[in-house]
Design a protein around this motif. Structure first.
Motif, short mmCIF file in Angstrom:
data_model
loop_
_atom_site.label_atom_id
_atom_site.label_comp_id
_atom_site.label_asym_id
_atom_site.label_seq_id
_atom_site.Cartn_x
_atom_site.Cartn_y
_atom_site.Cartn_z
N LYS A 179 4.68 7.26 9.40
CA LYS A 179 4.68 7.09 7.99
C LYS A 179 3.33 6.16 7.62
CE LYS A 179 9.22 7.73 6.58
NZ LYS A 179 10.72 6.91 5.88
N GLU A 180 3.20 5.28 8.44
CA GLU A 180 2.33 4.23 8.28
C GLU A 180 0.82 4.69 8.32
OE1 GLU A 180 4.24 3.88 11.00
OE2 GLU A 180 5.73 3.35 9.50
N GLU A 181 0.71 5.99 9.06
CA GLU A 181 -0.63 6.61 9.29
C GLU A 181 -1.10 7.38 7.98
OE1 GLU A 181 -0.62 7.02 14.25
OE2 GLU A 181 0.32 8.46 12.99
N ILE A 182 -0.19 7.70 7.27
CA ILE A 182 -0.74 8.72 6.16
C ILE A 182 -1.54 7.88 4.88
CG2 ILE A 182 0.43 9.81 4.16
CD1 ILE A 182 2.81 10.45 5.82
N VAL A 183 -2.63 8.59 4.88
CA VAL A 183 -3.65 7.88 3.85
C VAL A 183 -3.93 8.77 2.77
CG1 VAL A 183 -4.61 6.64 5.80
CG2 VAL A 183 -5.47 9.06 5.19
N CYS A 184 -3.44 10.28 2.58
CA CYS A 184 -3.53 10.79 1.62
C CYS A 184 -2.40 11.77 1.41
CB CYS A 184 -4.83 11.82 1.79
SG CYS A 184 -5.20 12.94 0.50
N VAL A 185 -2.03 11.91 0.22
CA VAL A 185 -0.66 12.73 -0.16
C VAL A 185 -1.43 13.88 -1.06
CG1 VAL A 185 1.50 13.10 -1.24
CG2 VAL A 185 1.23 10.98 0.20
N GLN A 186 -1.14 15.13 -0.67
CA GLN A 186 -1.75 16.20 -1.52
C GLN A 186 -0.72 17.11 -1.93
OE1 GLN A 186 -4.50 18.50 0.56
NE2 GLN A 186 -5.85 16.91 1.42
N CYS A 209 9.89 16.90 0.03
CA CYS A 209 9.72 16.36 1.38
C CYS A 209 7.83 15.79 1.53
CB CYS A 209 9.70 17.13 2.47
SG CYS A 209 11.53 17.91 2.18
N ILE A 210 8.00 14.86 2.33
CA ILE A 210 6.65 14.35 2.90
C ILE A 210 6.26 15.15 4.07
CG2 ILE A 210 4.99 12.59 3.83
CD1 ILE A 210 5.66 12.26 0.74
N MET A 211 5.21 16.04 4.26
CA MET A 211 5.20 16.65 5.66
C MET A 211 3.75 16.19 5.95
SD MET A 211 6.44 20.25 4.35
CE MET A 211 5.06 21.27 4.88
N ALA A 212 3.75 16.04 7.51
CA ALA A 212 2.28 15.75 8.04
C ALA A 212 2.54 16.37 9.54
CB ALA A 212 2.51 14.20 8.28
N LEU A 213 1.43 16.38 10.19
CA LEU A 213 1.46 16.95 11.61
C LEU A 213 2.38 16.16 12.51
CD1 LEU A 213 -2.35 17.62 11.85
CD2 LEU A 213 -0.82 19.13 11.19
N PRO A 250 1.43 3.64 -1.88
CA PRO A 250 0.99 3.29 -2.93
C PRO A 250 -0.58 3.36 -2.79
CG PRO A 250 1.48 1.35 -1.92
CD PRO A 250 2.16 2.66 -1.23
N ASN A 251 -1.49 3.46 -3.93
CA ASN A 251 -2.81 3.58 -4.21
C ASN A 251 -3.44 2.03 -3.61
OD1 ASN A 251 -2.07 5.60 -5.92
ND2 ASN A 251 -4.35 6.08 -5.99
N SER A 252 -2.58 1.17 -3.68
CA SER A 252 -2.93 -0.32 -3.43
C SER A 252 -3.04 -0.52 -1.95
CB SER A 252 -2.17 -1.38 -3.94
OG SER A 252 -0.68 -1.05 -3.58
N ARG A 253 -2.36 0.46 -1.36
CA ARG A 253 -2.51 0.22 0.22
C ARG A 253 -3.73 1.27 0.81
NH1 ARG A 253 2.21 3.13 3.37
NH2 ARG A 253 0.63 4.25 4.42
N GLY A 254 -4.16 1.91 -0.18
CA GLY A 254 -5.28 2.79 0.32
C GLY A 254 -4.89 4.27 0.22
N VAL A 255 -3.66 4.34 -0.16
CA VAL A 255 -3.26 6.05 -0.01
C VAL A 255 -3.69 6.74 -1.24
CG1 VAL A 255 -1.24 7.42 0.22
CG2 VAL A 255 -1.22 5.32 1.34
N VAL A 256 -4.24 8.00 -1.06
CA VAL A 256 -4.81 8.79 -1.93
C VAL A 256 -3.87 9.51 -2.45
CG1 VAL A 256 -6.70 10.37 -2.90
CG2 VAL A 256 -7.10 8.47 -1.08
N HIS A 257 -3.55 9.75 -3.88
CA HIS A 257 -2.64 10.88 -4.41
C HIS A 257 -3.52 11.88 -4.93
CE1 HIS A 257 0.35 7.34 -5.05
NE2 HIS A 257 0.29 7.65 -3.61
#
Length: 104
Positions: free
Chosen positions: A52-59, A43-47, A77-84
């Motif tokens: 979804k569009e506000e997620i910038v880092c997936v840890q 699952c993708i979890m966030a506060l 994707p990293n191309s959208r600036g999202v860090v894995h």
């Protein structure tokens, strides 16, 4: 610590072999006596309130990131600036995000 039996992951249908555990089997001359298949759901979890569009880092743990690589590259994707970002422990990452109120 001593044990008569243990359960440990050695294969992963999406992430491949877990070489460290194979090495342990060889090093300590252990034998595989059974197999258990476990379905895993990620699952993708966030506060609360995070879009979804506000997620910038997936840890997560490197194995979980590998298991979710196709999904992450498609949706975050990293191309959208999202860090894995690989971490030692997914649960600790979630705890830190909650305690430090890290958004996105």
């Amino acid at each position: 610590w001593r044990a008569d039996r243990a359960v440990l992951p050695i294969e992963n249908s999406l992430g491949g072999s877990i070489h460290r555990n194979y090495d342990l089997l060889l090093k300590y001359r252990l034998h595989i006596v059974g197999e258990v298949g476990l379905p895993i759901n990620h699952c993708i979890m966030a506060l609360p309130g995070t879009k979804k569009e506000e997620i910038v880092c997936v840890q997560s743990h490197p194995q979980a990131l590998a298991q979710c690589e196709n999904y992450l590259n498609t949706h975050y994707p990293n191309s959208r600036g999202v860090v894995h970002q690989a971490t030692d422990d997914t649960a600790d990452s979630a705890k830190r995000i909650a305690q430090e109120d890290i958004k996105g």
